[in-house]
Motif scaffolding. Structure first.
Motif, PDB file in Angstrom:
ATOM      1  N   SER A   1      -0.497  32.421 -36.626  1.00  0.00           N
ATOM      2  CA  SER A   1      -0.613  31.772 -35.318  1.00  0.00           C
ATOM      3  C   SER A   1      -1.628  30.635 -35.348  1.00  0.00           C
ATOM      4  CB  SER A   1      -1.002  32.796 -34.252  1.00  0.00           C
ATOM      5  OG  SER A   1      -2.234  33.427 -34.573  1.00  0.00           O
ATOM      6  N   HIS A   2      -2.663  30.757 -36.220  1.00  0.00           N
ATOM      7  CA  HIS A   2      -3.691  29.719 -36.321  1.00  0.00           C
ATOM      8  C   HIS A   2      -4.065  29.566 -37.792  1.00  0.00           C
ATOM      9  CE1 HIS A   2      -4.338  31.359 -32.127  1.00  0.00           C
ATOM     10  NE2 HIS A   2      -4.002  30.094 -31.930  1.00  0.00           N
ATOM     11  N   GLY A   3      -3.373  28.656 -38.476  1.00  0.00           N
ATOM     12  CA  GLY A   3      -3.552  28.519 -39.904  1.00  0.00           C
ATOM     13  C   GLY A   3      -3.891  27.115 -40.335  1.00  0.00           C
ATOM     14  N   LEU A   4      -3.831  26.893 -41.652  1.00  0.00           N
ATOM     15  CA  LEU A   4      -4.204  25.643 -42.304  1.00  0.00           C
ATOM     16  C   LEU A   4      -3.176  25.306 -43.378  1.00  0.00           C
ATOM     17  CD1 LEU A   4      -7.939  26.565 -42.886  1.00  0.00           C
ATOM     18  CD2 LEU A   4      -7.220  24.568 -41.575  1.00  0.00           C
ATOM     19  N   PRO A   5      -3.200  24.074 -43.898  1.00  0.00           N
ATOM     20  CA  PRO A   5      -2.374  23.785 -45.075  1.00  0.00           C
ATOM     21  C   PRO A   5      -2.759  24.692 -46.236  1.00  0.00           C
ATOM     22  CG  PRO A   5      -3.153  21.755 -44.076  1.00  0.00           C
ATOM     23  CD  PRO A   5      -3.880  22.868 -43.388  1.00  0.00           C
ATOM     24  N   GLU A   6      -1.802  25.008 -47.091  1.00  0.00           N
ATOM     25  CA  GLU A   6      -2.047  25.909 -48.202  1.00  0.00           C
ATOM     26  C   GLU A   6      -2.926  25.254 -49.263  1.00  0.00           C
ATOM     27  OE1 GLU A   6       1.626  27.480 -49.667  1.00  0.00           O
ATOM     28  OE2 GLU A   6       2.379  27.893 -47.667  1.00  0.00           O
ATOM     29  N   ASN A   7      -3.542  26.103 -50.071  1.00  0.00           N
ATOM     30  CA  ASN A   7      -4.431  25.668 -51.146  1.00  0.00           C
ATOM     31  C   ASN A   7      -4.025  26.437 -52.398  1.00  0.00           C
ATOM     32  OD1 ASN A   7      -6.697  25.477 -52.948  1.00  0.00           O
ATOM     33  ND2 ASN A   7      -7.985  24.900 -51.211  1.00  0.00           N
ATOM     34  N   GLY A   8      -3.669  25.736 -53.468  1.00  0.00           N
ATOM     35  CA  GLY A   8      -3.167  26.390 -54.669  1.00  0.00           C
ATOM     36  C   GLY A   8      -4.153  27.303 -55.347  1.00  0.00           C
ATOM     37  N   TYR A   9      -5.463  27.168 -55.058  1.00  0.00           N
ATOM     38  CA  TYR A   9      -6.475  28.040 -55.645  1.00  0.00           C
ATOM     39  C   TYR A   9      -6.745  29.280 -54.791  1.00  0.00           C
ATOM     40  CZ  TYR A   9      -7.545  24.091 -58.706  1.00  0.00           C
ATOM     41  OH  TYR A   9      -7.466  23.079 -59.626  1.00  0.00           O
ATOM     42  N   ASN A  10      -6.255  29.299 -53.563  1.00  0.00           N
ATOM     43  CA  ASN A  10      -6.519  30.408 -52.648  1.00  0.00           C
ATOM     44  C   ASN A  10      -5.658  31.605 -53.005  1.00  0.00           C
ATOM     45  OD1 ASN A  10      -7.082  32.105 -50.467  1.00  0.00           O
ATOM     46  ND2 ASN A  10      -5.630  31.032 -49.121  1.00  0.00           N
TER      47      ASN A  10
ATOM     48  N   SER B   1      -3.884  35.803 -43.858  1.00  0.00           N
ATOM     49  CA  SER B   1      -3.701  36.788 -42.790  1.00  0.00           C
ATOM     50  C   SER B   1      -4.922  36.926 -41.883  1.00  0.00           C
ATOM     51  CB  SER B   1      -3.362  38.154 -43.398  1.00  0.00           C
ATOM     52  OG  SER B   1      -4.434  38.633 -44.187  1.00  0.00           O
ATOM     53  N   LEU B   2      -6.140  36.747 -42.413  1.00  0.00           N
ATOM     54  CA  LEU B   2      -7.344  36.960 -41.610  1.00  0.00           C
ATOM     55  C   LEU B   2      -7.648  35.740 -40.763  1.00  0.00           C
ATOM     56  CD1 LEU B   2      -9.652  39.069 -41.202  1.00  0.00           C
ATOM     57  CD2 LEU B   2     -10.966  37.756 -42.880  1.00  0.00           C
ATOM     58  N   VAL B   3      -8.233  35.953 -39.577  1.00  0.00           N
ATOM     59  CA  VAL B   3      -8.661  34.852 -38.729  1.00  0.00           C
ATOM     60  C   VAL B   3      -9.545  33.910 -39.542  1.00  0.00           C
ATOM     61  CG1 VAL B   3     -10.595  36.245 -37.838  1.00  0.00           C
ATOM     62  CG2 VAL B   3      -9.822  34.218 -36.575  1.00  0.00           C
ATOM     63  N   ASN B   4      -9.286  32.604 -39.448  1.00  0.00           N
ATOM     64  CA  ASN B   4      -9.988  31.612 -40.250  1.00  0.00           C
ATOM     65  C   ASN B   4     -10.744  30.653 -39.345  1.00  0.00           C
ATOM     66  OD1 ASN B   4     -10.167  28.839 -41.744  1.00  0.00           O
ATOM     67  ND2 ASN B   4      -9.691  30.311 -43.367  1.00  0.00           N
ATOM     68  N   ARG B   5     -11.979  30.341 -39.711  1.00  0.00           N
ATOM     69  CA  ARG B   5     -12.841  29.511 -38.865  1.00  0.00           C
ATOM     70  C   ARG B   5     -12.245  28.129 -38.601  1.00  0.00           C
ATOM     71  NH1 ARG B   5     -15.506  30.365 -43.683  1.00  0.00           N
ATOM     72  NH2 ARG B   5     -16.995  31.745 -42.678  1.00  0.00           N
ATOM     73  N   ASN B   6     -11.434  27.644 -39.541  1.00  0.00           N
ATOM     74  CA  ASN B   6     -10.906  26.292 -39.405  1.00  0.00           C
ATOM     75  C   ASN B   6      -9.425  26.248 -39.050  1.00  0.00           C
ATOM     76  OD1 ASN B   6     -13.440  25.096 -40.242  1.00  0.00           O
ATOM     77  ND2 ASN B   6     -12.949  25.823 -42.292  1.00  0.00           N
ATOM     78  N   GLY B   7      -8.786  27.399 -38.886  1.00  0.00           N
ATOM     79  CA  GLY B   7      -7.368  27.432 -38.552  1.00  0.00           C
ATOM     80  C   GLY B   7      -7.093  26.769 -37.210  1.00  0.00           C
TER      81      GLY B   7
ATOM     82  N   ALA C   1      -0.594  41.829 -39.248  1.00  0.00           N
ATOM     83  CA  ALA C   1      -2.042  41.997 -39.084  1.00  0.00           C
ATOM     84  C   ALA C   1      -2.499  41.093 -37.942  1.00  0.00           C
ATOM     85  CB  ALA C   1      -2.785  41.643 -40.373  1.00  0.00           C
ATOM     86  N   TYR C   2      -3.431  41.595 -37.140  1.00  0.00           N
ATOM     87  CA  TYR C   2      -4.003  40.804 -36.050  1.00  0.00           C
ATOM     88  C   TYR C   2      -5.518  40.938 -36.112  1.00  0.00           C
ATOM     89  CZ  TYR C   2      -5.033  38.910 -31.451  1.00  0.00           C
ATOM     90  OH  TYR C   2      -5.520  38.134 -30.421  1.00  0.00           O
TER      91      TYR C   2
ATOM     92  N   ASN D   1      -8.789  33.939 -33.085  1.00  0.00           N
ATOM     93  CA  ASN D   1      -7.877  35.024 -33.423  1.00  0.00           C
ATOM     94  C   ASN D   1      -6.778  34.517 -34.339  1.00  0.00           C
ATOM     95  OD1 ASN D   1      -5.236  34.445 -31.652  1.00  0.00           O
ATOM     96  ND2 ASN D   1      -7.045  33.939 -30.417  1.00  0.00           N
ATOM     97  N   ASN D   2      -6.069  35.447 -34.957  1.00  0.00           N
ATOM     98  CA  ASN D   2      -4.938  35.102 -35.813  1.00  0.00           C
ATOM     99  C   ASN D   2      -3.963  36.262 -35.851  1.00  0.00           C
ATOM    100  OD1 ASN D   2      -3.537  33.333 -37.618  1.00  0.00           O
ATOM    101  ND2 ASN D   2      -4.189  34.612 -39.331  1.00  0.00           N
ATOM    102  N   CYS D   3      -2.690  35.951 -35.672  1.00  0.00           N
ATOM    103  CA  CYS D   3      -1.609  36.921 -35.785  1.00  0.00           C
ATOM    104  C   CYS D   3      -0.792  36.550 -37.017  1.00  0.00           C
ATOM    105  CB  CYS D   3      -0.742  36.910 -34.531  1.00  0.00           C
ATOM    106  SG  CYS D   3       0.624  38.104 -34.570  1.00  0.00           S
ATOM    107  N   ALA D   4      -0.570  37.511 -37.921  1.00  0.00           N
ATOM    108  CA  ALA D   4       0.026  37.172 -39.209  1.00  0.00           C
ATOM    109  C   ALA D   4       1.054  38.212 -39.649  1.00  0.00           C
ATOM    110  CB  ALA D   4      -1.060  37.038 -40.268  1.00  0.00           C
ATOM    111  N   PRO D   5       2.339  38.066 -39.258  1.00  0.00           N
ATOM    112  CA  PRO D   5       3.394  38.902 -39.831  1.00  0.00           C
ATOM    113  C   PRO D   5       3.739  38.431 -41.246  1.00  0.00           C
ATOM    114  CG  PRO D   5       4.313  37.363 -38.244  1.00  0.00           C
ATOM    115  CD  PRO D   5       2.832  37.184 -38.190  1.00  0.00           C
ATOM    116  N   THR D   6       4.056  39.368 -42.132  1.00  0.00           N
ATOM    117  CA  THR D   6       4.319  39.057 -43.532  1.00  0.00           C
ATOM    118  C   THR D   6       5.449  39.929 -44.057  1.00  0.00           C
ATOM    119  OG1 THR D   6       1.964  38.558 -43.871  1.00  0.00           O
ATOM    120  CG2 THR D   6       3.303  38.883 -45.842  1.00  0.00           C
ATOM    121  N   ILE D   7       6.289  39.361 -44.938  1.00  0.00           N
ATOM    122  CA  ILE D   7       7.328  40.111 -45.634  1.00  0.00           C
ATOM    123  C   ILE D   7       7.330  39.667 -47.092  1.00  0.00           C
ATOM    124  CG2 ILE D   7       9.145  38.439 -45.008  1.00  0.00           C
ATOM    125  CD1 ILE D   7      11.098  40.818 -44.933  1.00  0.00           C
ATOM    126  N   GLY D   8       7.531  40.605 -48.006  1.00  0.00           N
ATOM    127  CA  GLY D   8       7.501  40.227 -49.412  1.00  0.00           C
ATOM    128  C   GLY D   8       7.878  41.372 -50.320  1.00  0.00           C
ATOM    129  N   SER D   9       7.759  41.132 -51.627  1.00  0.00           N
ATOM    130  CA  SER D   9       8.082  42.122 -52.648  1.00  0.00           C
ATOM    131  C   SER D   9       7.035  42.083 -53.747  1.00  0.00           C
ATOM    132  CB  SER D   9       9.469  41.856 -53.253  1.00  0.00           C
ATOM    133  OG  SER D   9      10.487  42.005 -52.280  1.00  0.00           O
TER     134      SER D   9
END
Length: 513
Positions: free
Chosen positions: A62-71, A76-82, A477-478, A501-509
């Motif tokens: 819900s409140h994110g940033l551009p991806e970073n290849g080193y991250n 999923s966690l609330v981010n100060r800069n999202g 995760a919220y 705050n941040n809301c982060a649904p995820t699906i994967g394998s």
């Protein structure tokens, strides 16, 4: 002589496991491809085992940033800069993607050499997991231009998880030396209902608890570790030797390299673990102390952090705020800020208690940690070394107005349906005291990072195991922050999170071998 040579070689190539300990019974070696596909047999040959995991998915924040290849921790966690909702690649949701090699060779009856190595790789980029580099590539940028910047114990080392070797005895336990997980990290992996998975676990995503106050300390370099079990009781002890450079510092205004006094590294650490099990119940008590612990909370700040004298963070030693280049326009920085980090330094102590109860098909988890932090008794100076070969061009030794107290607790339940499907719910909370002086913290007076605050996260996910090695998951995760824990830039007047705050649904394998 050949046994001595083998021990010497093992110590040179000291390696370390991604999971488990030298005392755990390893799975039987795979005899054929069918066994590999249908069981959890080990890829072993003459005592050498190759192992690893690949974990990737997609998510929405819900409140994110551009991806970073080193991250390597995802989003999923609330981010100060999202600042915006977006779809993201979700790496390392339940396990860190990576590989490892471990071995065990008996050299006397009941005595063996053990050696292991493991490293984390980001499945979305192929880059080594590197928290320090996530900050460095954002150095000096306006906050609105950031990609994900994190702090963590993996800093692009060839073996950024563990790297050690040692000797194991059936009767006297196991002693190893090298880069190793802290005792708090071992306990977190055992007693976290999510097993440290970044997508759904706060204490897995943020290693404050595992590191006893700072996430970089969830792994210790130059450390001796000893573990022994006697019946239902087990004991562990760990000691880290001081290492690295402590930089230099001067109390003189306008100081330069000519009058900068070298500091000494005092970043030793020690810890103890006492635990046991009785029937379906198990528990551990862990104590850790780490001196000159480093926390990298931000990239080197750009124009938004100009002081009244016109300096950026990277040109000021915050021990006394004297410019490290002699003053504006007087010369280059003593330490080139390129490829460097800005660190907050503290002396940390932590006590943790965690327990687990199994009542098939249900497992119950609970844990609590109390952390107290103070300004370091031996400050670090400009140019001090951080993990992974990085240096600090800015150092903050006096961040705490008074003692900082942190409380972290968690609880969770895991329900297994027909042995293949797990439903897991977890709840985490972190609280800190008001260590600001004067203690003026309110919406009117303004919050700073030294004000009392709270972080909460709840998660729920389903994980289905198609085979022993392959599983798929879906969950959400919220998380949200308040008070001092909701301050994004903890230097000077508080700069709040873009969104708390941040809301982060995820699906994967995930595939494990």
């Amino acid at each position: 002589m050949h046994r001595v040579a083998l021990l010497f070689v093992a110590l040179i190539f000291c390696l370390s496991p991604m999971c488990g300990s030298a005392q755990e019974k390893a799975p039987d070696p795979c005899a054929n491809g069918h066994e590999f596909a249908t069981t959890d047999c080990a890829l072993s040959w003459h005592g050498i085992t190759v192992y690893g995991a690949y974990d990737v998915g997609v998510g929405w924040v819900s409140h994110g940033l551009p991806e970073n290849g080193y991250n390597y921790e995802g989003a999923s966690l609330v981010n100060r800069n999202g600042y915006q909702h977006r779809f993201v690649v979700a790496p390392n949701n339940l396990s860190q993607t990576g590989f490892g090699v471990r071995g065990k060779e008996e050299f006397l009856p009941g005595w063996s050499v053990v050696f292991n190595a493991s490293s984390g790789i980001n499945p979305q980029s192929g880059l080594l997991a590197n928290a320090s580099e996530t900050d460095i590539i954002n150095n000096g940028l306006p906050r609105a231009s950031y990609s994900y910047a994190i702090d963590g114990a993996r800093a692009g080392q060839p073996f950024n998880d563990e790297y050690y070797a040692g000797v194991s005895s059936k009767n006297f336990g196991t002693m190893t030396f090298g880069r190793q997980r802290a005792l708090g990290t071992d306990a977190m992996l055992l007693y976290d209902p999510v097993g440290g998975g970044y997508a759904f676990s706060y204490i897995g995503y943020n290693g404050t608890m595992a590191g006893g106050g700072d996430t970089e300390n969830s792994r210790w370099d130059d450390a001796v570790k000893y573990r022994v079990a006697y019946g239902p009781v087990h004991f562990g002890a760990m000691y880290k030797f001081a290492d690295g450079s402590a930089g230099c510092y001067s109390g003189t205004a306008g100081w330069t390299a000519a009058n900068c006094t070298p500091e000494q590294a005092h970043n030793n650490a020690f810890g103890f673990d006492l635990g046991g099990s009785s029937g379906k119940f198990s528990a551990d008590l862990v104590f850790q102390q780490y001196n000159q612990a480093i926390s990298v909370l931000n990239p080197l700040l750009g124009p938004q952090s100009l002081s009244s004298a016109g300096q950026y963070q990277s040109t000021t030693d915050s021990i006394n705020t004297n410019p490290i280049n002699g003053g504006p326009g007087l010369g280059p920085n003593l330490i080139d800020p390129n490829n460097t980090v800005y660190g907050i330094v503290t002396d940390n102590n932590a006590v943790m208690f965690a327990a687990k109860y199994t009542w098939d098909p249900i497992k119950l988890f609970v844990g609590y940690e109390y952390i107290w932090q103070n300004n370091p008794s031996h400050p670090l100076g400009v140019g001090a070394s951080d993990q992974g070969g990085y240096f600090m061009s800015g150092v903050e030794d006096n961040n705490l107005d008074s003692e900082k107290l942190v409380n972290i607790w968690w609880m969770g339940v895991k329900y297994t349906y027909r042995s293949k499907t797990d439903f897991t719910f977890a709840w985490y909370q972190q609280r800190q005291n008001d260590f600001r002086s004067p203690p003026t913290c309110s919406a009117t007076a303004g919050f700073r990072s030294s004000c009392a605050g709270t972080l909460n996260e709840g998660s729920l996910y389903l994980d289905h195991h198609f085979t022993k090695r392959f599983d798929s998951f879906v969950g959400i995760a919220y998380s949200w922050v308040s008070g001092g824990l909701g301050i994004a830039i903890p230097h000077g007047p508080g700069v709040p999170y873009n969104y708390n705050n941040n809301c982060a649904p995820t699906i994967g394998s995930r595939f494990i071998f």
